[in-house]
Design a protein around this motif. Structure first.
Motif, short mmCIF file in Angstrom:
data_model
loop_
_atom_site.label_atom_id
_atom_site.label_comp_id
_atom_site.label_asym_id
_atom_site.label_seq_id
_atom_site.Cartn_x
_atom_site.Cartn_y
_atom_site.Cartn_z
N ILE A 57 -6.73 3.18 -6.86
CA ILE A 57 -7.69 2.93 -5.77
C ILE A 57 -9.01 2.48 -6.38
O ILE A 57 -9.54 3.13 -7.30
N LEU A 105 -0.81 5.71 -8.20
CA LEU A 105 -1.62 5.13 -7.12
C LEU A 105 -2.97 4.76 -7.69
O LEU A 105 -3.66 5.58 -8.30
N VAL A 153 0.84 -1.20 0.00
CA VAL A 153 0.00 0.00 0.00
C VAL A 153 0.87 1.25 0.00
O VAL A 153 0.62 2.22 -0.73
N VAL A 170 -5.99 -0.64 -2.79
CA VAL A 170 -5.13 0.54 -2.73
C VAL A 170 -3.75 0.04 -3.07
O VAL A 170 -3.09 -0.61 -2.25
#
Length: 314
Positions: free
Chosen positions: A294, A292, A28, A148
């Motif tokens: 998500i 990133l 993460v 995530v």
């Protein structure tokens, strides 16, 4: 317990989240570190629906699935219809939405979505998937964990120098490996692999058959190549991750079917029907394919999938 892959039993016989187990604190944090600019992009198609009119038909969808329905349960004209007094000038609106996620909107597949024989992923009994929901491997388990992760874009259309792939084009393992090499970004365990074909660009509500027939997607060896690298999730902008024939179906047998390779054998959740055009442009301008990623599915108890609004944070 007979297992078709090494991932059956890898995280214990009761496991219901598959490769989401790979998303530990370090993975993460690696995802968070991939965000450098703080720019947020939604990777979802809009949900458009109505009890009348053609709004829903304006968004890509596959043939044979009920279109989303969206109507106002309470609109501004109904504000005084209730039993409680309402202050002067106050208005209230409320919605009702009915969505069949598979094939009608950006969504995430649960591990109970597809299997072969009498066993789901990890040996769970298939007879636990009933009309009232799945008693094993429902999407609520993925929702409790969320995704995530560090995302890596495999922009196949850009790699080939085209706006979108052709309907019969297939993406092989060698091409995924070549893209990874060219951009200097390997896929690490726990990463989210995001594959762009550009196929949503062909949608035209005046000619839905073009989108709804054959579609480009992953070939069988590409599914195995990805599975061997332990992604937490594989996402794509087409309707099924793998390629489809003119009837909108997979042509592979059970040994080669990409859904079975990823979902059933390896416990890799899939996300489909993403909108990746903005991400493609941003990654090209940025010069880095990682970000990133998500995705938070809804905790639909026993659901075989859920609408999702994936986001990329650059």
């Amino acid at each position: 317990m007979p297992a078709p892959s090494d991932n059956w039993g890898r995280w214990g016989e009761g496991d219901q989240v598959g490769t989401l187990n790979l998303l530990g604190p370090s993975e993460v944090l690696a995802g968070l570190a991939a965000a450098r600019d703080g720019r947020v992009l939604s990777l979802a198609l809009p949900i458009k629906g109505a009890t009348s009119g053609g709004a829903a038909a304006a968004v890509p969808h596959v043939r044979g699935r009920p279109l989303p329905q969206h109507y106002m349960a309470i609109d501004g004209a109904d504000y005084a219809a209730g039993t409680r007094p309402v202050g002067a000038g106050l208005r209230v609106a409320d919605d009702a939405v009915v969505v069949s996620p598979h094939g009608t909107t950006t969504h995430m597949d649960a591990l109970c979505h597809m299997w072969a024989g009498e066993r789901l992923y990890n040996g769970h009994p298939a007879d636990r998937v009933r009309s009232y929901g799945a008693g094993r491997l429902g999407i609520e388990h993925a929702a409790a964990r969320g995704v995530v992760a560090r995302g890596v874009l495999f922009d196949v259309a850009a790699h080939r120098g085209v706006d979108h792939l052709g309907p019969l084009d297939r993406i092989g393992a060698a091409e995924l490996a070549a893209i990874a090499d060219s951009q200097g970004s390997s896929l690490r365990p726990g990463d989210a692999a995001v594959v762009r074909t550009g196929w949503p660009r062909v949608w035209d509500p005046r000619d839905p058959g073009r989108y709804q027939g054959a579609q480009p997607g992953l070939a069988a060896d590409a599914g195995r190549w990805l599975a061997a690298r332990d992604p937490s999730l594989v996402a794509a902008d087409n309707a099924a991750v793998q390629g489809l024939d003119g009837d909108g179906r997979s042509t592979e047998d059970l040994d080669d079917d990409v859904h079975l390779t990823l979902l059933w054998r390896h416990g890799v959740h899939l996300a489909e029907m993403l909108w990746l055009e903005d991400l493609s442009s941003a990654v090209a301008a940025r010069g880095r394919p990682d970000f990133l990623f998500i995705a938070l599915p809804l905790p639909v108890q026993g659901g075989t999938g859920s609408p999702v609004n994936p986001v990329a944070v650059l």
